[in-house]
Design an enzyme around this catalytic site. Structure first.
Site, mmCIF file in Angstrom:
data_model
loop_
_atom_site.group_PDB
_atom_site.id
_atom_site.type_symbol
_atom_site.label_atom_id
_atom_site.label_comp_id
_atom_site.label_asym_id
_atom_site.label_seq_id
_atom_site.Cartn_x
_atom_site.Cartn_y
_atom_site.Cartn_z
ATOM 1 N N HIS A 181 -5.940 2.686 -4.430
ATOM 2 C CA HIS A 181 -5.778 3.138 -2.910
ATOM 3 C C HIS A 181 -6.317 4.427 -2.715
ATOM 4 C CE1 HIS A 181 -4.838 1.797 1.024
ATOM 5 N NE2 HIS A 181 -3.907 2.618 1.015
ATOM 6 N N ASP A 197 0.810 -1.173 0.003
ATOM 7 C CA ASP A 197 -0.111 -0.122 0.106
ATOM 8 C C ASP A 197 0.894 1.255 -0.015
ATOM 9 O OD1 ASP A 197 -2.082 -1.840 0.291
ATOM 10 O OD2 ASP A 197 -3.013 -0.841 2.030
ATOM 11 N N ASP A 198 0.284 2.322 -0.778
ATOM 12 C CA ASP A 198 0.509 3.661 -0.162
ATOM 13 C C ASP A 198 1.934 4.159 -1.349
ATOM 14 O OD1 ASP A 198 -1.081 3.476 1.683
ATOM 15 O OD2 ASP A 198 0.200 4.035 3.209
ATOM 16 N N HIS A 217 -5.442 9.390 -0.321
ATOM 17 C CA HIS A 217 -5.377 8.627 1.100
ATOM 18 C C HIS A 217 -5.653 9.586 2.484
ATOM 19 C CE1 HIS A 217 -4.028 5.736 4.183
ATOM 20 N NE2 HIS A 217 -3.748 5.000 3.331
ATOM 21 N N HIS A 246 3.772 -2.264 2.982
ATOM 22 C CA HIS A 246 4.017 -0.967 2.579
ATOM 23 C C HIS A 246 5.272 -0.551 2.043
ATOM 24 C CE1 HIS A 246 0.905 -0.775 5.803
ATOM 25 N NE2 HIS A 246 0.227 0.033 5.020
#
Length: 256
Positions: free
Chosen positions: A123, A73-74, A127, A218
């Site tokens: 995603h 993620d991210d 965010h 991540h």
């Protein structure tokens, strides 16, 4: 699985109970207990995708073959490149849930995710920290903007989504339905963004490894790069294959 209509009915019922008990003081304590239980259950459901409380999310898959899905993620970030090199070195595939603004910032890295045989997914665009409090129209905007950024850079119109922080609620469920995306969760949460040592994080992952697992990491720190190397070695030792979500789910992950 609850939906917006169900949760609205439950909330209305609790409101009517409140009015009734306000006029019947002897039932005050039971109401408090019910309200506390309700808030606790809804909060738990909102932050644990495995419960499928508000919406259906894939958090693991029953497998007859020894496969796992490593997800990040991210990103993308410069650390993504190091992770991509490691994945190449160990002949492993993974999936990257990317933030739209990061895709815009690092378009060449986003392209390499695709070129090296991995899956890219949504995603959200920014965010946002208040993701769990956004109305459906703003969640839809976050999803569509990220999809547009990814498609502009990679040519891929993605079908998979992971909500920021793993938060779910009726607004996010409705937005996903409107955008026709599939929610992907996890059953192994590494906690690699917390102040744990690399050994602690790797041990947390290793003790839960099994065929069909979806691992959450991540691609945002050197610490995670080191953990990924340890994980890939462990997968080889345990004869587990890391595959991307297209192969793991055996379904389309892009519209085109």
């Amino acid at each position: 699985m609850l939906n917006f209509k169900n949760t609205t009915y439950v909330s209305l019922a609790l409101f009517l109970m409140t009015v009734f008990i306000w006029k019947n003081d002897q039932l005050y304590s039971p109401l408090i207990i019910v309200l506390i239980m309700y808030v606790g259950i809804v909060s738990w459901g909102a932050f644990d995708l495995r419960l499928n409380f508000f919406m259906q999310s894939t958090t693991s898959v029953r497998k007859n073959v020894r496969q796992v899905a490593i997800t990040f993620d991210d990103g993308p970030t410069p650390f993504t490149l190091e992770i991509l090199d490691l994945l190449d070195q160990y002949q492993a595939k993974a999936s990257f849930f990317c933030i739209g603004t990061q895709v815009v910032k690092y378009p060449m890295i986003a392209k390499q995710i695709i070129e090296r045989g991995h899956v890219i997914a949504n995603h959200s665009m920014n965010h946002p920290n208040k993701m769990g409090f956004l109305p459906s129209r703003q969640v839809v905007a976050e999803i569509n903007e990220a999809n547009h950024a990814i498609e502009t850079v990679t040519g891929k119109k993605v079908l998979l989504y992971r909500p920021p922080f793993g938060v779910s609620n009726p607004h996010i469920a409705k937005a996903l339905h409107d955008c026709k995306l599939k929610s992907i969760g996890w059953n192994i949460r590494s906690l690699d963004t917390l102040s744990l040592t690399e050994d602690q994080i790797f041990a947390r992952i290793a003790k839960k490894l099994s065929p069909g697992s979806i691992i959450l990491l991540h691609d945002t720190s050197e610490k995670t790069v080191h953990i990924v190397k340890s994980l890939l070695i462990a997968l080889k030792v345990n004869k587990l294959e890391a595959v991307n979500l297209e192969d793991f789910l055996n379904q389309k992950v892009y519209e085109n």
